[in-house]
Design a protein around this motif. Structure first.
Motif, mmCIF file in Angstrom:
data_model
loop_
_atom_site.group_PDB
_atom_site.id
_atom_site.type_symbol
_atom_site.label_atom_id
_atom_site.label_comp_id
_atom_site.label_asym_id
_atom_site.label_seq_id
_atom_site.Cartn_x
_atom_site.Cartn_y
_atom_site.Cartn_z
ATOM 1 N N GLU A 193 0.830 -1.194 0.000
ATOM 2 C CA GLU A 193 0.000 0.000 0.000
ATOM 3 C C GLU A 193 0.865 1.245 0.000
ATOM 4 O O GLU A 193 1.863 1.323 0.709
ATOM 5 N N ILE A 194 0.504 2.219 -0.827
ATOM 6 C CA ILE A 194 1.146 3.521 -0.833
ATOM 7 C C ILE A 194 0.068 4.574 -0.688
ATOM 8 O O ILE A 194 -0.814 4.698 -1.526
ATOM 9 N N ARG A 195 0.094 5.280 0.444
ATOM 10 C CA ARG A 195 -0.888 6.328 0.721
ATOM 11 C C ARG A 195 -2.319 5.820 0.577
ATOM 12 O O ARG A 195 -3.175 6.461 -0.036
ATOM 13 N N GLY A 196 -2.525 4.637 1.115
ATOM 14 C CA GLY A 196 -3.861 4.061 1.118
ATOM 15 C C GLY A 196 -4.260 3.381 -0.165
ATOM 16 O O GLY A 196 -5.377 2.864 -0.291
ATOM 17 N N CYS A 197 -3.353 3.345 -1.159
ATOM 18 C CA CYS A 197 -3.641 2.716 -2.458
ATOM 19 C C CYS A 197 -2.979 1.352 -2.511
ATOM 20 O O CYS A 197 -1.797 1.225 -2.193
ATOM 21 N N ARG A 233 3.428 5.693 -8.043
ATOM 22 C CA ARG A 233 4.789 6.136 -7.714
ATOM 23 C C ARG A 233 5.752 5.563 -8.754
ATOM 24 O O ARG A 233 5.605 4.418 -9.180
ATOM 25 N N GLU A 250 5.642 11.242 -7.803
ATOM 26 C CA GLU A 250 4.544 10.818 -6.930
ATOM 27 C C GLU A 250 3.471 11.904 -6.916
ATOM 28 O O GLU A 250 3.625 12.948 -7.543
ATOM 29 N N ASN A 251 2.413 11.637 -6.207
ATOM 30 C CA ASN A 251 1.279 12.570 -6.116
ATOM 31 C C ASN A 251 0.685 12.840 -7.504
ATOM 32 O O ASN A 251 0.397 13.981 -7.865
#
Length: 416
Positions: A193-197, A233, A250-251
């Motif tokens: 998971e990355i930032r809830g993803c 990412r 990212e973002n």
């Protein structure tokens, strides 16, 4: 001292770190620092870091290539239906923005992230890159396929029109090229998971995706959203020789981007950026010196690459010359500086000369380097050329002679 710019203060500070009243070389570096106009060896201060990250942006540059790299991975490792979903999702998004971070190792295994750029991309290939330092936008570049672009320097309120022929290493045109990528991911990174993803990751060699060179052992670690197949990412590693840092995209914000972001109208109050006071003759002197040193220690051969990245070829020269890792490099050619040994001077000024080639490739229209096929034995062949402001071409031949030629004559020379 209050009248110095942040860049001047930074150069003074970095030079002062090694200054000693008894050290003639360090003293020369201090005096030279305030007027330095070539890439310096990366340092920790914000200006040096910004310049280093700017170079990374150009090497990695741009998100269009990275997104299509993702398409290539799914095409070669996943069911056709999933590849179709990924491609369709990107087409439907019609654009995106993302942040570019410089990631350095921190204490206790943590990461230190520094925001270096913001990237904006539209489906028609328009791109905007905002260079950031100390939380402020210091530089803006807008590129548009087949049309002139614009460079803005907000602090100085200056602009520069970017010729449409200025070489771009990556562009919207790579859609066709990268979508044909048939390679395989070097390894799978699994799910996390990355930032809830929830994401799945892959590692892919950069050269196998683009068919182009990159410094060192450059790779992409790409993390895709499990539900949308869009990038969450992208970590780029190996772009700076002998450094463990990572450039991270990212973002991601997917969707149509505001057309005003790609407007190349000159803002009110902006003046033309002054042209460099470094002449073509001086650039030629620096470049010829760098190439001559490289050939001297490499059996008459020049860097056998298409793009001459200063850091990469400087480290290659260090290895060829057997120089100590602490040997000073990337010092502008100055015959007044007295070095302890001639070899130290060769390395210091040779690395600087090689870096100038990368500057030419980035900034000058129609700059081409033929180091893959031209050596010091090829006296009549074109090794390097770029277009001057007067429309003629400065040509450096295999034996390091230089001359100015017309476009017609250049075609004849390059046909040899």
């Amino acid at each position: 001292m209050n009248d110095l710019t942040p860049g001047e203060l930074d150069r003074l500070e970095s030079a002062h770190e090694t200054f000693s009243p008894k050290n003639g070389v360090a003293k020369a570096r201090l005096l030279e620092a305030l007027t330095a106009d070539v890439p310096r060896h990366p340092r920790s201060q914000w200006k040096a870091r910004f310049e280093a990250m700017r170079g990374n942006r150009i090497q990695i540059a741009m998100a269009a290539a990275l997104v299509m790299a993702v398409v290539g991975v799914w095409q070669s490792t996943s069911p056709r239906s999933l590849f179709g979903a990924t491609l369709q999702a990107m087409i439907d998004a019609k654009g995106y923005s993302c942040d570019m971070f410089d990631i350095a190792p921190g204490d206790g295994g943590d990461e230190n992230a520094t925001l270096g750029s913001r990237v904006f991309w539209a489906l028609n290939g328009d791109e905007r890159i905002e260079g950031i330092a100390l939380g402020k936008v210091r530089e803006i570049e807008i590129h548009r396929p087949g049309r002139s672009g614009l460079k803005l320097l907000p602090d100085a309120k200056e602009f520069k029109v970017l010729d449409e022929s200025i070489s771009r290493e990556f562009s919207f045109g790579l859609f066709g090229q990268l979508s044909q990528y048939k390679g395989r991911a070097e390894s799978r990174l699994g799910a996390k998971e990355i930032r809830g993803c929830k994401v799945n990751g892959f590692v892919i060699p950069w050269s196998s995706l683009t068919g182009r060179e990159a410094p060192g052992n450059a790779k992409l670690s790409i993390w895709l959203d499990s539900s949308t197949s869009l990038p969450v990412r992208v970590d780029c590693t190996g772009f700076v020789p002998n450094q463990a840092g990572v450039v991270r995209l990212e973002n991601f914000q997917w969707g149509v981007q505001d057309a005003k972001l790609f407007d190349t109208s000159i803002p009110p109050g902006y003046a033309p950026a002054p042209k460099s006071d470094v002449t073509d003759e001086q650039i030629t002197e620096y470049v010829v010196y760098g190439l001559s040193v490289f050939a001297k220690y490499n059996n008459g051969k020049y860097p056998a690459v298409k793009y001459v990245y200063g850091d990469e070829q400087g480290e290659a020269l260090r290895s060829l010359m057997g120089m100590d890792p602490k040997a000073q490099g990337w010092v502008k050619l100055d015959k007044k500086i007295v070095w302890k040994t001639p070899k130290e001077g060769e390395f210091a000024h040779g690395t600087s000369g090689l870096s100038w080639i990368n500057g030419l490739q980035r900034e000058h229209p129609e700059c081409v380097y033929h180091g893959r096929t031209v050596t010091s034995k090829d006296a009549e062949k074109v090794l390097l050329r770029w277009r001057r402001d007067d429309g003629r071409y400065r040509v450096i031949f295999g034996d390091l002679r230089a001359s100015d030629e017309s476009a017609e004559r250049l075609k004849e020379l390059e046909a040899k």
